[in-house]
Design an enzyme around this catalytic site. Sequence first.
Site, PDB file in Angstrom:
ATOM      1  N   ARG A 121       0.838  -1.214   0.000  1.00 19.34           N
ATOM      2  CA  ARG A 121       0.000   0.000   0.000  1.00 19.34           C
ATOM      3  C   ARG A 121       0.869   1.259   0.000  1.00 19.34           C
ATOM      4  O   ARG A 121       2.059   1.198  -0.205  1.00 19.34           O
ATOM      5  CB  ARG A 121      -0.898  -0.012   1.229  1.00 19.34           C
ATOM      6  CG  ARG A 121      -1.877  -1.167   1.249  1.00 19.34           C
ATOM      7  CD  ARG A 121      -2.702  -1.067   2.504  1.00 19.34           C
ATOM      8  NE  ARG A 121      -1.808  -0.903   3.660  1.00 19.34           N
ATOM      9  CZ  ARG A 121      -1.510  -1.876   4.523  1.00 19.34           C
ATOM     10  NH1 ARG A 121      -2.046  -3.053   4.375  1.00 19.34           N
ATOM     11  NH2 ARG A 121      -0.701  -1.650   5.530  1.00 19.34           N
ATOM     12  N   ASP A 122       0.231   2.382   0.252  1.00 19.50           N
ATOM     13  CA  ASP A 122       0.898   3.645   0.542  1.00 19.50           C
ATOM     14  C   ASP A 122       1.610   4.260  -0.655  1.00 19.50           C
ATOM     15  O   ASP A 122       2.839   4.331  -0.727  1.00 19.50           O
ATOM     16  CB  ASP A 122       1.890   3.495   1.710  1.00 19.50           C
ATOM     17  CG  ASP A 122       1.173   3.138   3.007  1.00 19.50           C
ATOM     18  OD1 ASP A 122      -0.069   3.249   3.043  1.00 19.50           O
ATOM     19  OD2 ASP A 122       1.843   2.755   3.962  1.00 19.50           O
ATOM     20  N   ARG A 158      -1.344 -41.345  -8.375  1.00 19.90           N
ATOM     21  CA  ARG A 158      -2.222 -40.184  -8.372  1.00 19.90           C
ATOM     22  C   ARG A 158      -1.755 -39.133  -9.359  1.00 19.90           C
ATOM     23  O   ARG A 158      -0.610 -39.131  -9.794  1.00 19.90           O
ATOM     24  CB  ARG A 158      -2.179 -39.513  -6.990  1.00 19.90           C
ATOM     25  CG  ARG A 158      -3.145 -40.079  -5.991  1.00 19.90           C
ATOM     26  CD  ARG A 158      -2.997 -39.324  -4.696  1.00 19.90           C
ATOM     27  NE  ARG A 158      -3.809 -39.970  -3.657  1.00 19.90           N
ATOM     28  CZ  ARG A 158      -3.626 -39.825  -2.371  1.00 19.90           C
ATOM     29  NH1 ARG A 158      -2.636 -39.063  -1.924  1.00 19.90           N
ATOM     30  NH2 ARG A 158      -4.403 -40.427  -1.495  1.00 19.90           N
ATOM     31  N   MET A 210       3.221 -19.414  -7.990  1.00 18.91           N
ATOM     32  CA  MET A 210       3.038 -17.998  -8.297  1.00 18.91           C
ATOM     33  C   MET A 210       3.261 -17.716  -9.779  1.00 18.91           C
ATOM     34  O   MET A 210       3.894 -18.500 -10.476  1.00 18.91           O
ATOM     35  CB  MET A 210       3.991 -17.156  -7.466  1.00 18.91           C
ATOM     36  CG  MET A 210       3.547 -17.036  -6.012  1.00 18.91           C
ATOM     37  SD  MET A 210       4.438 -15.741  -5.135  1.00 18.91           S
ATOM     38  CE  MET A 210       6.114 -16.207  -5.496  1.00 18.91           C
ATOM     39  N   GLY A 211       2.792 -16.541 -10.198  1.00 15.74           N
ATOM     40  CA  GLY A 211       2.953 -16.129 -11.592  1.00 15.74           C
ATOM     41  C   GLY A 211       1.631 -15.662 -12.163  1.00 15.74           C
ATOM     42  O   GLY A 211       0.935 -16.443 -12.795  1.00 15.74           O
ATOM     43  N   GLY A 237       8.984  -3.503  -6.506  1.00 14.44           N
ATOM     44  CA  GLY A 237       8.427  -4.064  -7.729  1.00 14.44           C
ATOM     45  C   GLY A 237       7.910  -2.954  -8.632  1.00 14.44           C
ATOM     46  O   GLY A 237       8.163  -1.770  -8.408  1.00 14.44           O
ATOM     47  N   HIS A 287       2.390 -18.530  -0.057  1.00 13.18           N
ATOM     48  CA  HIS A 287       3.372 -17.634   0.545  1.00 13.18           C
ATOM     49  C   HIS A 287       4.710 -18.290   0.831  1.00 13.18           C
ATOM     50  O   HIS A 287       5.691 -17.586   1.059  1.00 13.18           O
ATOM     51  CB  HIS A 287       2.786 -17.016   1.805  1.00 13.18           C
ATOM     52  CG  HIS A 287       1.619 -16.161   1.494  1.00 13.18           C
ATOM     53  ND1 HIS A 287       1.758 -14.857   1.090  1.00 13.18           N
ATOM     54  CD2 HIS A 287       0.298 -16.430   1.439  1.00 13.18           C
ATOM     55  CE1 HIS A 287       0.571 -14.354   0.825  1.00 13.18           C
ATOM     56  NE2 HIS A 287      -0.346 -15.295   1.032  1.00 13.18           N
ATOM     57  N   ASP A 306       8.535 -12.892  -9.504  1.00  9.84           N
ATOM     58  CA  ASP A 306       8.069 -13.589 -10.709  1.00  9.84           C
ATOM     59  C   ASP A 306       9.072 -13.484 -11.855  1.00  9.84           C
ATOM     60  O   ASP A 306       8.880 -14.114 -12.889  1.00  9.84           O
ATOM     61  CB  ASP A 306       6.729 -13.015 -11.180  1.00  9.84           C
ATOM     62  CG  ASP A 306       5.592 -13.372 -10.245  1.00  9.84           C
ATOM     63  OD1 ASP A 306       5.764 -14.285  -9.424  1.00  9.84           O
ATOM     64  OD2 ASP A 306       4.538 -12.726 -10.328  1.00  9.84           O
TER      65      ASP A 306
END
Lengths: 364, 364, 364, 364
Positions: free
Chosen positions: B78-79, B178, B185-186, B118, B288, B143
Amino acid sequence: MLSGKIKKIGVLTGGGDCPGLNAVIRAIVKTAASYSISVVGILDGFGGLIHNQTWKLTEKDVMGILPRGGTILGTTNRDDPFNYPVIQDGKKVLADVSSQVKNNLHQNELDALIVIGGDGTLKIALGFHQIGVPVIGVPKTIDNDLSATDQTFGFDTALTTATEAIDKLHTTAESHHRVMVLEVMGRYAGWIALQSGLAGGADVILLPEIPFQMSKVIGKIKERRDHGKKFSIIVVAEGAMPLGGHMVVQKHIEDSPDPVRLGGIGNLVGVQVEEGTGMETRVTVLGHLQRGGSPTAFDRILATRYGNGAIHLLNSKKFGEMVCLRTPDIKSVPLSEAVGELRQVSPEGQMVKTAEQIGICLGR
Amino acid sequence: MLSGKIKKIGVLTGGGDCPGLNAVIRAIVKTAASYSISVVGILDGFGGLIHNQTWKLTEKDVMGILPRGGTILGTTNRDDPFNYPVIQDGKKVLADVSSQVKNNLHQNELDALIVIGGDGTLKIALGFHQIGVPVIGVPKTIDNDLSATDQTFGFDTALTTATEAIDKLHTTAESHHRVMVLEVMGRYAGWIALQSGLAGGADVILLPEIPFQMSKVIGKIKERRDHGKKFSIIVVAEGAMPLGGHMVVQKHIEDSPDPVRLGGIGNLVGVQVEEGTGMETRVTVLGHLQRGGSPTAFDRILATRYGNGAIHLLNSKKFGEMVCLRTPDIKSVPLSEAVGELRQVSPEGQMVKTAEQIGICLGR
Amino acid sequence: MLSGKIKKIGVLTGGGDCPGLNAVIRAIVKTAASYSISVVGILDGFGGLIHNQTWKLTEKDVMGILPRGGTILGTTNRDDPFNYPVIQDGKKVLADVSSQVKNNLHQNELDALIVIGGDGTLKIALGFHQIGVPVIGVPKTIDNDLSATDQTFGFDTALTTATEAIDKLHTTAESHHRVMVLEVMGRYAGWIALQSGLAGGADVILLPEIPFQMSKVIGKIKERRDHGKKFSIIVVAEGAMPLGGHMVVQKHIEDSPDPVRLGGIGNLVGVQVEEGTGMETRVTVLGHLQRGGSPTAFDRILATRYGNGAIHLLNSKKFGEMVCLRTPDIKSVPLSEAVGELRQVSPEGQMVKTAEQIGICLGR
Amino acid sequence: MLSGKIKKIGVLTGGGDCPGLNAVIRAIVKTAASYSISVVGILDGFGGLIHNQTWKLTEKDVMGILPRGGTILGTTNRDDPFNYPVIQDGKKVLADVSSQVKNNLHQNELDALIVIGGDGTLKIALGFHQIGVPVIGVPKTIDNDLSATDQTFGFDTALTTATEAIDKLHTTAESHHRVMVLEVMGRYAGWIALQSGLAGGADVILLPEIPFQMSKVIGKIKERRDHGKKFSIIVVAEGAMPLGGHMVVQKHIEDSPDPVRLGGIGNLVGVQVEEGTGMETRVTVLGHLQRGGSPTAFDRILATRYGNGAIHLLNSKKFGEMVCLRTPDIKSVPLSEAVGELRQVSPEGQMVKTAEQIGICLGR
């Protein structure tokens, strides 16, 4: 019951995957070789005995499998020969096909059977013992929830995976001033949650054995924040339940504007913590990662000792028994006493008390 | 623009957590010390500049942080000082508080500002550059989706975590016959999925850049089964989409008897694979865990070189520029050219072709 | 002896470094806080009590140290206050400066002292107990060679490091058809060698408790080669000795054309294996790597429980006692009974028998 | 030179073990399968071509080898067919047996040969190319010292192992106020030392490319001590040399009261640092651990891309070429240009400068 020297045995693995299964198989084959006993692997649990799918195991077959997770024999949570689905008159019914298993054992000239498995699998093993099949059990529960043994292999590996996860979540929690929730395995016993929480430095640990009050959890996190600790780590066993149980959970799901977010108990805790504290909260469900990977040194050793011990039980004709760890020795116990005996975390036990005294909230 | 020698600078970290942030901070403080420049840490991203929360960083403060994940300065998504929520006439509105930031920079006697962040954070940095604040950028994207640099720190650590997860799932998939689905992520770029899939030996990899057809995925798994490979591993980037996109997903959710099971794309793929193949399928969402943990050697080195390079840019008065890796050298590029330039996986690129030639299905 | 409530205590760490020391310190500080006891850290073992170097430990000081190896208090193998080197009449003599220590304890208003250390350190602790200082001991031995407790923290981490080393050597041994020798810690007890050898799948394990015959070792490697296994792994405890002992070693060194190659026992074994089998042999001495690194989950938990238990002993005024693990509980034992009691590998014990039955050669 | 479609090829691995070899082999077999090319593995380097020891590789043979170190084909540092020891007239002489190799290639109907190896192995490959054998090279050097490619597989794994070792030594160094010396691989190029030193936070790094002055090393450690940093970490490449070179080393050994302690350069540095600073110093030689273990994600991907690229070179008939990484692409370069071209650390290069600017002493 069997008389004379044992020459050939079968071995199978059943139930959920668990690091160390291969180490047990390897120790069985190697120890058996030292007694000139040959070993036949039975594929995919009791299913392999029903359908007669086997694999003659040599020392070469078990070379290099000690550090590998999983089981070269395959495993399954299904296929109980005493309750096996068959088609009768066009309908699916559960039948007793145990005589077929006995035939296959006979046909393969197997003098005895070693069954490596969890509670469900060992119950079936006991069933075969009771109808005269010479059976030895090797316990397997990643949750470490069997009362007959000090510890089971696989648990230390799962604990290590869960602790590494908490270590990873720690830095992100701290950087972002977040609450991080980690849901770990443990449906009826909270050993993974309790021990990984202790090892990872969790602030809150929620166990199946101790129904939790969300108000206590939220209070703990707020108290930490008031002391300048702007993040918290919560470890939740998948079987943890709020005081009041399923009804409380159900009510929360009904009241929720977004039930999709509420999968397991971890998500439920996450949503309520975010609502109750106003702090950003993130949930991670560790899931199947806990069953995989190379077993830890401890698990490889315990599994090796179990496999070795199983052959000793065989040689002593202690059929119907199961190997177990009575620190520091491998001993045995009758399957009839061992199966179904859950070892849970004692809510007033030493480890729980330690957790609370170093400031961990258990939600009570 | 600044004249004369730089004596004191500020540094802040913004955006999502990323392994290597501490290594950048450490290298900045140590390199700055070699030029007798003092460094002030700004807490919790641009928020710390708005509220003037700072921490004078000495070499002692950065001792031992090289191997640690996270950021000692705190970070946030944020911010944005150019769009900061304030209360006006009792209503919450977004205001430009950048002059307050400039005042605080002035008050702290900061000659320049290093911004580690980022795309979003660097856009704000560019904004400050454009209003005359001497700014240097250090790119951060786990990423690895920034076109201006060969690689960003944090990616190698996330890739390692994802690959270890695939290794763990492998043994369980094989033991249980199985299909295991791993969501990584991505959102806009599939680098983690593609590379962890290559490194972990996945059978199917689904990327945001290549809309997938479920029929191809299911076909691949059936083909493997027909060849006696009774398990499969699927790696899905969180931003992967079926051909037809959101509508196809939406339709599937509407048709589902149990929408709760359908969280992200990983779950959707899992449910459809189970339906389409009849094989037991399990889904793990890594989440995470990919942002945490001790950075790999590669990431620690790259982050250290970035931090060192940022001071060189400062000394050369190359404000408005950002450090980048042009193998094997650290170079720089104007922020104005770098921000917003996404580096995606090329659907016809060499790495994708390699994946397909060794038999990996990309769903097309 | 002390009467009334304990308000303030000292804690010190002595002897060789060991993963888990920080976890003990953290648990002591946190548990003490729950009883409103304040804790003073004493720096660098008993030296810190002689020179009065202390550090008031708050909960903030122990934040984040749980996963870290080493000890924030410093440690040393020197500095025995009962035999402390001082200059007298220009000559260095060993003097008893224990009264100085008592003075410093008094001056710092320390009601009691927790000593975390190995056999040497705990002997000093016992000495202070005998002259009236209220002392509690926490055992620390990375070799796990203390008979009074089932296990000590640090051992599991060292075992893990040694096992990972064997795993790494395995692939290279196999690729090159080599014999790989790994020398691990264990001067008087071979627990690390035995257990890492079991966990890593070693072919030969040499222990201090079982004098080995080189002919047996060479025979085993040749036998493997004859069966097509063109590599072997040998794990040697640093205290292992050939039958005949030091004289045999000495003779070999005198006969050697290149005594420089013969450092520890590992090198000696390596040279003789190469001579005896004609196979390429490589030696790795693991050394200090075994004392470092983040403690395993098991060690963090055991260390935490020890620290917690030490405060309980304090509160119960069980001075002169030492915490110990009697699975699954933390209990205590008088220092006078515990120190000097070595727990060695039993040459006819269950674990050794298991090793031999799965085909491991112990050189006998 | 070959005309027509390639149907069957041979592949061999030569030189020292290196993590990623199996990944190359796997990618070769899988890519070849996509072009209907069959692959024959040649055992134990060129020796397997001399003695015609081969193994037809199917996709099944390469299942599961991606994460494993070592090479399923075996490798060796010996066996040059152009200089092969044979017995002539009762004496051992070096003979050219390359025609025998060509015969064996012909007999096995191998249309081409992929050689995976280090500088020595690739020189032999070039020799075969020059006598008309269709050869493709895949470079392998764990030291990353080949100028023709940006990076070689195995290096990242070795770097990771070395960095983890430094991490472990750090805590012990700090707890004991010691100097810890770590000797790592790198005979002619110091990449592992430089990069692991940067990644592990070393205080001194000694490289083959920069002759060091012991006085500078000792000065650095004393300076740290004077600033209250009571420990230091020194990373030494095995090929590092003091200014003055071998004669200085030789003199020191002659003067030493205990030459046994002086094995490699690491020990020499350790002894001199202890003498020069009076601080306890410990030396660890990492050795073969650097060649083993599961390859990192980076190495698995690079190795996979190399294997895939080798088949592309084959299909393009680019014989006598070697795959290489030109970030981000896999390209090729003639073997004749690549072999013998050492890539060393530049003493005035960017990475070395960065090291010095963050306070690392390089002994100059």
